[in-house]
Write an enzyme that holds these catalytic residues in place. Structure first.
Site, PDB file in Angstrom:
ATOM      1  N   CYS A 109      -4.085   0.757  -2.482  1.00  0.00           N
ATOM      2  CA  CYS A 109      -3.947  -0.489  -1.716  1.00  0.00           C
ATOM      3  C   CYS A 109      -2.867  -1.385  -2.336  1.00  0.00           C
ATOM      4  O   CYS A 109      -2.537  -1.266  -3.531  1.00  0.00           O
ATOM      5  CB  CYS A 109      -5.264  -1.252  -1.733  1.00  0.00           C
ATOM      6  SG  CYS A 109      -6.541  -0.527  -0.691  1.00  0.00           S
ATOM      7  N   CYS A 114     -10.799  -3.029  -3.996  1.00  0.00           N
ATOM      8  CA  CYS A 114      -9.845  -4.064  -4.454  1.00  0.00           C
ATOM      9  C   CYS A 114     -10.570  -5.297  -4.974  1.00  0.00           C
ATOM     10  O   CYS A 114     -10.129  -5.918  -5.947  1.00  0.00           O
ATOM     11  CB  CYS A 114      -8.899  -4.453  -3.328  1.00  0.00           C
ATOM     12  SG  CYS A 114      -7.689  -3.175  -2.988  1.00  0.00           S
ATOM     13  N   TYR A 126      -5.514  11.882   1.437  1.00  0.00           N
ATOM     14  CA  TYR A 126      -5.809  10.472   1.736  1.00  0.00           C
ATOM     15  C   TYR A 126      -6.386   9.649   0.578  1.00  0.00           C
ATOM     16  O   TYR A 126      -5.961   8.524   0.344  1.00  0.00           O
ATOM     17  CB  TYR A 126      -6.735  10.366   2.955  1.00  0.00           C
ATOM     18  CG  TYR A 126      -6.098  10.734   4.284  1.00  0.00           C
ATOM     19  CD1 TYR A 126      -4.812  11.293   4.353  1.00  0.00           C
ATOM     20  CD2 TYR A 126      -6.786  10.545   5.477  1.00  0.00           C
ATOM     21  CE1 TYR A 126      -4.244  11.640   5.573  1.00  0.00           C
ATOM     22  CE2 TYR A 126      -6.210  10.882   6.703  1.00  0.00           C
ATOM     23  CZ  TYR A 126      -4.940  11.430   6.744  1.00  0.00           C
ATOM     24  OH  TYR A 126      -4.371  11.754   7.945  1.00  0.00           O
ATOM     25  N   ASN A 137       0.847  -1.199   0.000  1.00  0.00           N
ATOM     26  CA  ASN A 137       0.000   0.000   0.000  1.00  0.00           C
ATOM     27  C   ASN A 137       0.879   1.245   0.000  1.00  0.00           C
ATOM     28  O   ASN A 137       1.966   1.265   0.587  1.00  0.00           O
ATOM     29  CB  ASN A 137      -0.997  -0.007   1.170  1.00  0.00           C
ATOM     30  CG  ASN A 137      -0.359  -0.160   2.531  1.00  0.00           C
ATOM     31  OD1 ASN A 137       0.705  -0.765   2.660  1.00  0.00           O
ATOM     32  ND2 ASN A 137      -1.007   0.358   3.552  1.00  0.00           N
ATOM     33  N   ILE A 138       0.405   2.243  -0.712  1.00  0.00           N
ATOM     34  CA  ILE A 138       1.154   3.500  -0.859  1.00  0.00           C
ATOM     35  C   ILE A 138       0.199   4.640  -0.522  1.00  0.00           C
ATOM     36  O   ILE A 138      -0.709   4.953  -1.309  1.00  0.00           O
ATOM     37  CB  ILE A 138       1.695   3.662  -2.301  1.00  0.00           C
ATOM     38  CG1 ILE A 138       2.516   2.420  -2.720  1.00  0.00           C
ATOM     39  CG2 ILE A 138       2.534   4.936  -2.413  1.00  0.00           C
ATOM     40  CD1 ILE A 138       2.917   2.402  -4.196  1.00  0.00           C
ATOM     41  N   GLU A 139       0.363   5.210   0.651  1.00  0.00           N
ATOM     42  CA  GLU A 139      -0.566   6.254   1.101  1.00  0.00           C
ATOM     43  C   GLU A 139      -0.125   7.630   0.606  1.00  0.00           C
ATOM     44  O   GLU A 139       0.943   7.784  -0.001  1.00  0.00           O
ATOM     45  CB  GLU A 139      -0.679   6.202   2.629  1.00  0.00           C
ATOM     46  CG  GLU A 139      -1.261   4.869   3.084  1.00  0.00           C
ATOM     47  CD  GLU A 139      -1.509   4.769   4.575  1.00  0.00           C
ATOM     48  OE1 GLU A 139      -0.991   5.613   5.333  1.00  0.00           O
ATOM     49  OE2 GLU A 139      -2.227   3.826   4.967  1.00  0.00           O
ATOM     50  N   CYS A 186     -10.294  -4.827   0.421  1.00  0.00           N
ATOM     51  CA  CYS A 186     -11.385  -3.862   0.567  1.00  0.00           C
ATOM     52  C   CYS A 186     -12.317  -3.969  -0.646  1.00  0.00           C
ATOM     53  O   CYS A 186     -12.009  -4.660  -1.629  1.00  0.00           O
ATOM     54  CB  CYS A 186     -10.833  -2.446   0.717  1.00  0.00           C
ATOM     55  SG  CYS A 186     -10.271  -1.722  -0.831  1.00  0.00           S
ATOM     56  N   GLU A 206      -3.066  -4.480  -3.159  1.00  0.00           N
ATOM     57  CA  GLU A 206      -3.570  -5.326  -4.254  1.00  0.00           C
ATOM     58  C   GLU A 206      -3.540  -4.572  -5.587  1.00  0.00           C
ATOM     59  O   GLU A 206      -3.265  -5.133  -6.635  1.00  0.00           O
ATOM     60  CB  GLU A 206      -5.016  -5.769  -3.982  1.00  0.00           C
ATOM     61  CG  GLU A 206      -5.208  -6.613  -2.745  1.00  0.00           C
ATOM     62  CD  GLU A 206      -5.529  -5.787  -1.509  1.00  0.00           C
ATOM     63  OE1 GLU A 206      -4.888  -4.729  -1.297  1.00  0.00           O
ATOM     64  OE2 GLU A 206      -6.417  -6.195  -0.754  1.00  0.00           O
TER      65      GLU A 206
HETATM   66  N1  THU Z   1      -5.292  -1.505   2.526  1.00  0.00           N
HETATM   67  C1  THU Z   1      -4.764  -2.291   1.549  1.00  0.00           C
HETATM   68  O1  THU Z   1      -3.625  -2.070   1.090  1.00  0.00           O
HETATM   69  N2  THU Z   1      -5.513  -3.322   1.076  1.00  0.00           N
HETATM   70  C2  THU Z   1      -6.758  -3.622   1.527  1.00  0.00           C
HETATM   71  O2  THU Z   1      -7.438  -4.442   0.950  1.00  0.00           O
HETATM   72  C3  THU Z   1      -7.271  -2.971   2.719  1.00  0.00           C
HETATM   73  C4  THU Z   1      -6.614  -1.697   3.082  1.00  0.00           C
HETATM   74  C5  THU Z   1      -4.505  -0.356   2.999  1.00  0.00           C
HETATM   75  C6  THU Z   1      -5.075   0.977   2.613  1.00  0.00           C
HETATM   76  C7  THU Z   1      -4.472   1.871   3.679  1.00  0.00           C
HETATM   77  O3  THU Z   1      -3.186   2.270   3.241  1.00  0.00           O
HETATM   78  C8  THU Z   1      -4.331   0.970   4.887  1.00  0.00           C
HETATM   79  O4  THU Z   1      -4.442  -0.362   4.406  1.00  0.00           O
HETATM   80  C9  THU Z   1      -5.390   1.204   5.957  1.00  0.00           C
HETATM   81  O5  THU Z   1      -6.663   1.078   5.448  1.00  0.00           O
END
Ligand code: THU
Length: 142
Positions: free
Chosen positions: A63, A100, A58, A52-54, A97, A65
């Protein structure tokens, strides 16, 4: 029992899990402190992993995936045979999520999804179970 389009051996799923866990260590998640790794297996048995790359804005974050599957497709592969997702900071097996689920099922039908927690314990479900009633799945074939 789920009948998969491509039967995948447990050892291959566990190899995917390892790749996902490695990728998760590269997570850029300073806002949630929740590291996620994913690894997708292509039809050519190549593994594509991602984290995941935030972002400070936001909604611009992505994510794990999405990162992994974007790499698979942009490399020229066409299909997902299996995917593993791990939450390195998660007590629970990490389910993809909603976004995804939609994104990854574009590239495969009824494939196994391994969902792992920080201890490396996991469960495997079928993509069809995570996104049922997906009547649009074959839209592009009409
Ligand atoms: N996140 C994922 O990378 N994959 C998911 O299926 C669920 C959530 C990440 C998004 C965010 O960076 C962090 O988890 C918290 O939600």
């Amino acid at each position: 029992m789920v009948s998969n389009t491509h039967p995948i051996k447990t050892e291959d799923l566990e190899k995917l899990l390892k790749a996902a866990a490695e990728a998760g260590k590269k997570s850029y998640s300073p806002y949630s402190n929740f590291r996620v790794g994913a690894a997708a297996l292509s039809e050519n048995d190549e593994i594509f992993s991602g984290c995941n790359i935030e972002n400070r804005s936001y909604p611009a974050g992505i994510c794990a995936e999405i990162t992994a599957v974007s790499k698979l497709i942009s490399s020229g592969a066409k299909e997902i045979k299996a995917i593993a997702v791990i939450g390195l900071d998660s007590e629970d097996f990490l389910p993809p999520c909603g976004v995804c689920r939609q994104f990854i099922t574009e590239f495969g039908n009824n494939f196994p999804i391994l969902m792992a927690n920080k201890a490396g314990n996991y469960k495997v479900v079928s993509s069809t179970d995570l996104l049922p009633s997906d009547s649009l799945h074959d839209l592009k074939k009409i």
